[in-house]
Design a protein around this motif. Structure first.
Motif, mmCIF file in Angstrom:
data_model
loop_
_atom_site.group_PDB
_atom_site.id
_atom_site.type_symbol
_atom_site.label_atom_id
_atom_site.label_comp_id
_atom_site.label_asym_id
_atom_site.label_seq_id
_atom_site.Cartn_x
_atom_site.Cartn_y
_atom_site.Cartn_z
ATOM 1 N N ILE A 275 27.338 57.320 43.910
ATOM 2 C CA ILE A 275 28.006 55.981 42.847
ATOM 3 C C ILE A 275 29.097 56.724 42.270
ATOM 4 O O ILE A 275 28.749 57.959 41.684
ATOM 5 N N THR A 276 30.127 55.625 41.768
ATOM 6 C CA THR A 276 31.232 56.379 40.803
ATOM 7 C C THR A 276 30.652 56.121 39.797
ATOM 8 O O THR A 276 30.047 55.072 39.263
ATOM 9 N N LYS A 277 31.572 56.750 38.746
ATOM 10 C CA LYS A 277 31.163 56.348 37.232
ATOM 11 C C LYS A 277 31.605 54.874 36.957
ATOM 12 O O LYS A 277 30.846 54.235 36.196
ATOM 13 N N ALA A 278 32.742 54.626 37.591
ATOM 14 C CA ALA A 278 33.117 53.092 37.047
ATOM 15 C C ALA A 278 32.203 52.092 37.624
ATOM 16 O O ALA A 278 31.779 51.201 36.930
ATOM 17 N N GLN A 279 31.744 52.294 38.675
ATOM 18 C CA GLN A 279 30.564 51.367 39.329
ATOM 19 C C GLN A 279 29.293 51.461 38.693
ATOM 20 O O GLN A 279 28.806 50.405 38.264
ATOM 21 N N ALA A 280 28.800 52.681 38.316
ATOM 22 C CA ALA A 280 27.603 52.742 37.533
ATOM 23 C C ALA A 280 27.519 52.079 35.985
ATOM 24 O O ALA A 280 26.908 51.443 35.620
ATOM 25 N N THR A 281 28.901 52.339 35.468
ATOM 26 C CA THR A 281 29.036 51.854 34.017
ATOM 27 C C THR A 281 29.353 50.271 34.249
ATOM 28 O O THR A 281 28.536 49.355 33.368
ATOM 29 N N GLN A 282 29.735 49.650 35.449
ATOM 30 C CA GLN A 282 30.026 48.338 35.381
ATOM 31 C C GLN A 282 28.447 47.525 35.601
ATOM 32 O O GLN A 282 27.980 46.597 35.010
ATOM 33 N N LEU A 283 27.776 48.353 36.411
ATOM 34 C CA LEU A 283 26.439 47.795 36.553
ATOM 35 C C LEU A 283 25.445 47.781 35.518
ATOM 36 O O LEU A 283 24.663 46.748 35.238
ATOM 37 N N ALA A 284 25.561 49.026 34.595
ATOM 38 C CA ALA A 284 24.840 49.136 33.516
ATOM 39 C C ALA A 284 25.035 48.046 32.402
ATOM 40 O O ALA A 284 24.283 47.388 31.656
ATOM 41 N N SER A 285 26.594 47.744 32.183
ATOM 42 C CA SER A 285 27.181 46.837 31.250
ATOM 43 C C SER A 285 26.448 45.504 31.318
ATOM 44 O O SER A 285 25.958 44.782 30.686
ATOM 45 N N ASP A 286 26.443 45.128 32.916
ATOM 46 C CA ASP A 286 26.306 43.765 33.308
ATOM 47 C C ASP A 286 24.726 43.597 33.223
ATOM 48 O O ASP A 286 24.257 42.551 32.716
ATOM 49 N N MET A 287 24.068 44.780 33.542
ATOM 50 C CA MET A 287 22.544 44.694 33.170
ATOM 51 C C MET A 287 22.162 44.414 31.799
ATOM 52 O O MET A 287 21.358 43.456 31.731
ATOM 53 N N ILE A 288 22.592 45.037 30.916
ATOM 54 C CA ILE A 288 22.180 45.104 29.620
ATOM 55 C C ILE A 288 22.798 43.857 28.975
ATOM 56 O O ILE A 288 21.931 43.053 28.215
ATOM 57 N N ILE A 289 23.736 43.108 29.348
ATOM 58 C CA ILE A 289 24.393 41.722 28.970
ATOM 59 C C ILE A 289 23.539 40.967 29.452
ATOM 60 O O ILE A 289 22.894 39.845 28.565
ATOM 61 N N GLY A 290 23.004 41.079 30.565
ATOM 62 C CA GLY A 290 22.141 40.011 31.280
ATOM 63 C C GLY A 290 20.894 40.111 30.513
ATOM 64 O O GLY A 290 20.112 38.746 30.323
ATOM 65 N N MET A 291 20.177 41.203 30.511
ATOM 66 C CA MET A 291 18.987 41.623 29.795
ATOM 67 C C MET A 291 18.692 40.756 28.444
ATOM 68 O O MET A 291 17.904 40.052 28.072
ATOM 69 N N GLY A 292 19.922 40.938 27.555
ATOM 70 C CA GLY A 292 20.269 40.349 26.352
ATOM 71 C C GLY A 292 20.118 38.777 26.366
ATOM 72 O O GLY A 292 19.482 38.240 25.382
ATOM 73 N N LYS A 293 20.766 38.420 27.476
ATOM 74 C CA LYS A 293 20.607 36.784 27.444
ATOM 75 C C LYS A 293 19.277 36.264 27.852
ATOM 76 O O LYS A 293 18.950 35.221 27.274
ATOM 77 N N LEU A 294 18.757 37.096 28.668
ATOM 78 C CA LEU A 294 17.284 36.815 28.993
ATOM 79 C C LEU A 294 16.256 36.469 27.635
ATOM 80 O O LEU A 294 15.648 35.584 27.301
ATOM 81 N N LEU A 295 16.569 37.582 26.708
ATOM 82 C CA LEU A 295 15.970 37.355 25.568
ATOM 83 C C LEU A 295 16.312 36.701 24.392
ATOM 84 O O LEU A 295 15.320 35.859 23.841
#
Length: 278
Positions: free
Chosen positions: A193-213
């Motif tokens: 995986i590229t750093k850009a791809q991993a960063t995008q996935l991680a950012s989307d994950m933490i934002i989505g997790m925040g919305k669930l909470l």
């Protein structure tokens, strides 16, 4: 109501931007100053209608509520030097944990409060940690809580949990951000995986997790349980985290408290000068 901010470093700048962008206050009713005036002037380029004070005295003379956003060891000198310009009818708000409201009340005759912000407040989100001095007028309590409500969820805290509350609410974004960056780096190192791809996935994950909470779809324990299917891949990852990380945040909190007590000791030595002069 007019607001003053002395110190336009990271958190002082966050307060300026957040108060203006949330419409908590009109820019023309906000005055800022900084030891290096060019830093305050940079804020004025972003928000042309704010006022620049050449000295702290100008800010104290201008504002009803003054936020002190300097380093803890600079408080005593700043306040004792400008004591004559601070009215007993003003509210002075500290944003730092090592200095208590009681210490400031011993030095000054005005209303005293503490409001510890978070970088999340820049997104008009997250908590702010609020404490009031013993003689803070109810009107000022109401005004400060209303003001901080524009940019955060104000949480009243007792002195004995100030540091750990700040660890979670204020330092937390850096701590969790660091852990997330390590996750990204490991993904890049261990896979294709590229750093850009991993960063995008991680950012989307933490934002989505925040919305669930935020929407209370899940609590933290329920969220972990929901993703961690018995016998599945997530569970294997949790086993590693459990064995490696159980004591990590114990050590983090222990060290932040050690540093906090070191800062408190330095501040206490300064404020004790006043006691000796009585």
């Amino acid at each position: 109501m007019k607001i003053g901010i002395i110190g336009t470093g990271n958190m002082g700048s966050v307060l300026v931007a957040s108060f203006i962008e949330s419409s908590a206050i009109s820019p023309s009713r906000l005055m800022v100053t900084n030891r290096t005036l060019s830093k305050a002037e940079r804020l004025q380029h972003a928000y042309p209608k704010i006022k620049i004070g050449n000295t702290p005295e100008e800010v104290f003379r201008f504002a009803d509520i003054v936020f002190i956003c300097v380093k803890p060891h600079e408080f005593y000198s700043l306040l004792s030097t400008n004591k004559n310009y601070i009215s007993k009818h003003q509210l002075l708000v500290s944003i730092t944990s090592p200095i208590s409201c009681e210490q400031l009340e011993d030095l000054l005759d005005c209303n005293i409060a503490r409001a510890i912000p978070s970088i999340n407040n820049r997104a008009l989100s997250g908590s702010s940690l609020i404490s009031f001095g013993s003689r803070c007028h109810p009107d000022y309590k109401e005004k400060l809580l209303a003001l901080m409500s524009f940019i955060s969820t104000p949480l009243l805290i007792d002195e004995n949990i100030t540091r750990v509350s700040s660890d979670i609410a204020s330092c937390g974004p850096a701590f969790i951000g660091y852990v997330l960056q390590c996750f990204v780096n490991s993904a890049v190192d261990q896979t294709d995986i590229t750093k850009a791809q991993a960063t995008q996935l991680a950012s989307d994950m933490i934002i989505g997790m925040g919305k669930l909470l935020e929407k209370e779809v899940y609590t933290l324990p329920a969220l972990i349980q929901k993703v961690c299917v018995k016998g599945g891949i997530t569970g294997e990852g949790i086993k590693i985290l459990s064995s490696e990380m159980d004591e990590v945040f114990d050590k983090v909190i222990q060290r932040t408290h050690e540093k906090y007590h070191e800062e408190c000791e330095k501040v206490n030595q300064q404020f004790e000068v006043k006691e000796e002069l009585k």
